[in-house]
Design an enzyme around this catalytic site. Structure first.
Site, PDB file in Angstrom:
ATOM      1  N   HIS A   1     -74.796  20.636  20.179  1.00  0.00           N
ATOM      2  CA  HIS A   1     -73.949  19.581  20.718  1.00  0.00           C
ATOM      3  C   HIS A   1     -74.034  18.318  19.843  1.00  0.00           C
ATOM      4  O   HIS A   1     -73.020  17.790  19.381  1.00  0.00           O
ATOM      5  CB  HIS A   1     -74.388  19.268  22.155  1.00  0.00           C
ATOM      6  CG  HIS A   1     -73.559  18.233  22.843  1.00  0.00           C
ATOM      7  ND1 HIS A   1     -72.527  18.558  23.689  1.00  0.00           N
ATOM      8  CD2 HIS A   1     -73.591  16.881  22.819  1.00  0.00           C
ATOM      9  CE1 HIS A   1     -71.955  17.453  24.150  1.00  0.00           C
ATOM     10  NE2 HIS A   1     -72.598  16.410  23.645  1.00  0.00           N
ATOM     11  N   GLU A   2     -75.239  17.866  19.595  1.00  0.00           N
ATOM     12  CA  GLU A   2     -75.404  16.624  18.830  1.00  0.00           C
ATOM     13  C   GLU A   2     -75.012  16.816  17.367  1.00  0.00           C
ATOM     14  O   GLU A   2     -74.488  15.901  16.738  1.00  0.00           O
ATOM     15  CB  GLU A   2     -76.836  16.090  18.956  1.00  0.00           C
ATOM     16  CG  GLU A   2     -77.306  15.803  20.388  1.00  0.00           C
ATOM     17  CD  GLU A   2     -76.390  14.875  21.184  1.00  0.00           C
ATOM     18  OE1 GLU A   2     -75.664  14.077  20.568  1.00  0.00           O
ATOM     19  OE2 GLU A   2     -76.383  14.981  22.438  1.00  0.00           O
TER      20      GLU A   2
ATOM     21  N   HIS B   1     -71.379  16.244  17.148  1.00  0.00           N
ATOM     22  CA  HIS B   1     -71.107  14.800  17.040  1.00  0.00           C
ATOM     23  C   HIS B   1     -71.437  14.304  15.625  1.00  0.00           C
ATOM     24  O   HIS B   1     -70.667  13.577  15.011  1.00  0.00           O
ATOM     25  CB  HIS B   1     -71.982  14.014  18.032  1.00  0.00           C
ATOM     26  CG  HIS B   1     -71.531  14.065  19.458  1.00  0.00           C
ATOM     27  ND1 HIS B   1     -70.257  13.732  19.842  1.00  0.00           N
ATOM     28  CD2 HIS B   1     -72.192  14.393  20.607  1.00  0.00           C
ATOM     29  CE1 HIS B   1     -70.152  13.842  21.176  1.00  0.00           C
ATOM     30  NE2 HIS B   1     -71.308  14.257  21.659  1.00  0.00           N
TER      31      HIS B   1
ATOM     32  N   GLU C   1     -66.300  14.063  21.867  1.00  0.00           N
ATOM     33  CA  GLU C   1     -66.852  15.122  22.706  1.00  0.00           C
ATOM     34  C   GLU C   1     -66.248  16.479  22.333  1.00  0.00           C
ATOM     35  O   GLU C   1     -66.914  17.513  22.446  1.00  0.00           O
ATOM     36  CB  GLU C   1     -66.588  14.802  24.183  1.00  0.00           C
ATOM     37  CG  GLU C   1     -67.340  15.658  25.172  1.00  0.00           C
ATOM     38  CD  GLU C   1     -68.837  15.364  25.251  1.00  0.00           C
ATOM     39  OE1 GLU C   1     -69.316  14.431  24.572  1.00  0.00           O
ATOM     40  OE2 GLU C   1     -69.533  16.094  25.994  1.00  0.00           O
TER      41      GLU C   1
END
Lengths: 499, 499
Positions: free
Chosen positions: B269-270, B273, B299
């Site tokens: 997830h990170e 980003h 997102e």
């Protein structure tokens, strides 16, 4: 609040905000040396440059002069050693210096030293002193110019430089104390060299698991009193200690898997610096009252823990059982031999690898040379020869080339002239302080052997840390130890290191 | 340079210095969440407050308005999607917003939300909504006041809030797309709940060595394309991603030794980003041209890598052999079962623990409730009941108390209203982008199964990253995918997750 109190509050608020910015710069630098991504360097420099501009502006803000003028006639500055009196005295000292130097000179110096360091890196790599010589020449000229703007009438220029790192120190006094040390060391060093040649392999060299070294070093730092609620321990290439706030002190070390000393003694050294910073008054953070007295006093704290405590037999009586749990190979090494190997004296060409005895000789040589350079008794062109001659005369060895000689340290290329002597001043102060603590605490070794470090730390807090810059360094040491500045205690201490 | 070019250069220099300060704040915050000593917090807040004052001053500097006025009549602003045109358009948007809000309101909001978060922590711990109600009431009033200063004539107040996180999004359009998603999800969620009750223990829960998780996650992050020369991966309590400079992107995760998903999917997830930030144009760093298009688009990048890629069967066909080297217990788990367990759908009360399907339902509930609060169709006093009713109606479960219900998220206490919908917008955009990439690259799964992630990342760079804020988010997604904003792709994707 009366008028003076209001003025003082305004001055303190100004200092407080300047400190917030300087502490932020310290974080930017800490991060740069711990884990900043490889490609982030250029932007980081820009951040630092912007903030350092803000800080410089604040430090030369004419309001500081006005506030100081007002306070100088007030009762608040009556006692120059009281917290407020010392604050006023030290801020005056710093402000006068900051405004006396024209911005053009500061920028010129910044550029010359930034370039100088780049040139030095290349010159050292290529063993090419001639390539570095013009940079060094320019840096010395600029620092002479700076000194001439700061020196009082008749004062040697070198003293104006030394004074920036060691308030109130005079080269004449320092030189005479250093000469006594040098003359005591020369025969010992010669003798040690002969002994060393007969010694076998050292038990300190070998294979030491890095993870175990980390565990052990952290345990030692905690036991001697470094407060991890107000600090942390990280790793870097060139170990240092930095302060990021009244409750944020960071020490950094590096570990070697082939030498036990590098990691642990790096931690002891930096923890000594860190505990000094942790002993300053948090409520006065960002003012001279909560700033280290000098580089020499700072170094005395690191050296006291690293050498006077960490290299002693009682220290190993205490921690060898713990070390053996983490390093099973130490089971086979007697404490006697281990401590003897840790303390081995051997002449070498490189300062940062030197033992406790010969280390000072490296400093004395640099001190004598840089005094000569500033006084123009020594030409920059003749420096390598002068360097080699002194190594020959004092240590009995001659560098085979300039990379292993005059080019070994970054300091001069960074403009740091007057800085080297503070290393030996630190060793001298450390020996004086340790002797006084030993006397007053009824034997420090007795406590260390039991792992009781709190009394020694409390003594240092009481006698040194809590005062910050309230007393000039040599006055502080005399007040703490009852003895004037002298290399006698260090000579007595170093004598015990000889076989 | 002509006059307009000079004006643009002055504006860009101003933005550049502001970015240097904001990036410095980002480091202060990153450090606060990674390893700052326990007792350093108060001083850190003071540093942040000082710098945020500087930044606010710079962002409302009247010279910005003058520069923009000059540039608005120049050729440079002719094309609002060109880098320079978009820069002018976005800076105008931000500046107008910044100067339209009085400082008193900003300070009031800062105080109310700072206090609100403290009150919320206590209220959640004590399961005491009544204690939090006055804070929430005040925060909503203040954000309504803010919205009324920003909204154009006839615009719903909620839209003025939403617009801050998702430029140009209208609550009417968002609500209609969300309703379609909700109506598709409700029967699936009910059905999944029944299936879940029959399922045995999950292979994803168990004991997973943390050090092995670190190694595996770092390896995966590197393989999918996170550039460690321009970034780093650290650990923290609440994972996030932050940017400290044009070449300094830091992602943070946390590991759990009892669940495999926490660490790896946090990193995916990170890293999503982080790779978006790494794909922005470094030369335009600190300007809107090199700023993420919106929270929703940000997102979408994290969700695409975490869900569309990371939870897919081809992903595990590729990385299971490597995982088995580090986690021997996975030898006994078939890939089929592992992927099924990772994708298990189960209704739960807590948003952050929800699976990919039910996650959106948590968001839709919050979106409907906060629209009601801002429109004053819903009273703050009635919020817990309304919350529980919606959980009952949409997910078929009712929170046993407010701590597990309306008090679970920090967002509202921090003043973040209009923020929740960007989570589901991100999921919608991600599904749209993945479908388009799949089509254009001839099957993303085929590439992922071979560990070839570069084509997908290059596609995202080309279609999304490099534009920064040059297009408003929904225009950007339409331009990238050829399809208007719609939940159809997400519905198609989520259908595949059902047993």
């Amino acid at each position: 609040m009366n008028t003076s109190e209001k003025t003082l509050a305004a001055l303190r608020q100004h200092l407080h905000e300047t400190a917030l910015l300087e502490s932020t710069m310290a974080l930017l630098e800490w991060d740069e040396h711990t884990g900043m991504p490889d490609r982030a360097g250029d932007y980081r420099s820009e951040q630092l440059m912007l903030l350092s501009g803000f800080v410089h502006q604040r430090k030369t803000d004419p309001r500081i002069g006005e506030w100081l003028d007002e306070l100088s006639t007030s009762d608040l500055s009556a006692d120059p050693y009281s917290p407020v009196g010392a604050l006023i005295r030290c801020v005056r000292r710093d402000y006068d210096r900051n405004v006396r130097l024209p911005e053009s000179l500061i920028k010129h110096l910044a550029k010359a030293t930034s370039l100088g360091q780049q040139v030095w890196v290349k010159a050292k790599r290529d063993n090419d002193y001639a390539a570095f010589q013009p940079s060094l020449h320019e840096i010395i000229s600029l620092r002479r110019e700076e000194a001439s703007l700061l020196a009082s009438d008749g004062e040697p220029l070198y003293d104006a430089l030394l004074d920036q790192y060691e308030e109130g120190a005079k080269s004449k006094d320092v030189a005479s104390v250093f000469e006594k040390l040098r003359d005591a060391l020369i025969p010992w060093v010669r003798n040690a060299q002969e002994t060393a040649q007969q010694a076998g392999p050292s038990s300190v060299e070998g294979v030491f698991d890095i993870e175990a070294q980390r565990t052990f070093s952290r345990w030692v730092a905690k036991k001697i009193g470094f407060d991890f609620e107000r600090g942390r321990l990280d790793e870097t290439v060139h170990p240092f200690c930095t302060t990021l706030g009244p409750h944020d002190h960071r020490i950094l070390t590096r570990y070697s898997d082939s030498s036990f000393s590098t990691g642990l003694y790096g931690v002891l050294h930096e923890a000594g610096h860190g505990m000094y910073e942790q002993g300053l008054e948090p409520d006065w953070y960002g003012t001279p009252v909560a700033t280290a007295a000098s580089l020499g006093v700072h170094e005395s704290q690191s050296r006291l823990w690293e050498n006077s405590v960490g290299l002693s037999r009682p220290f190993w009586d205490w921690c060898m059982p713990e070390a053996r749990k983490l390093f099973p190979s130490l089971e086979a090494v007697a404490i006697d031999r281990w401590v003897r190997d840790l303390n081995r004296v051997q002449c070498s060409l490189i300062r940062i690898e030197a033992d406790e005895v010969t280390y000072n000789m490296h400093i004395l040589i640099r001190f004598e040379l840089e005094m000569g350079l500033i006084a123009r008794d020594l030409n920059v062109a003749d420096l390598p020869e002068a360097w080699s001659d002194k190594y020959q005369n004092y240590l009995g060895i001659r560098p085979p080339n300039d990379a292993l000689g005059v080019l070994q340290d970054v300091h001069w290329s960074a403009g740091l002239i007057g800085y080297f002597p503070t290393y030996t001043l630190g060793n001298i102060y450390a020996a004086q302080l340790y002797e006084a603590a030993d006397r007053e605490l009824g034997g420090v070794g007795r406590l260390v052997a039991k792992g009781e470090f709190a009394p020694l730390l409390a003594w240092l807090r009481e006698k040194v840390h809590r005062f910050g810059r309230r007393y000039p360094p040599m006055e502080l040491i005399e007040k703490a130890t009852g003895n004037a500045f002298s290399s006698d205690a260090l000579i007595r201490h170093l004598r015990t290191k000889l076989a």
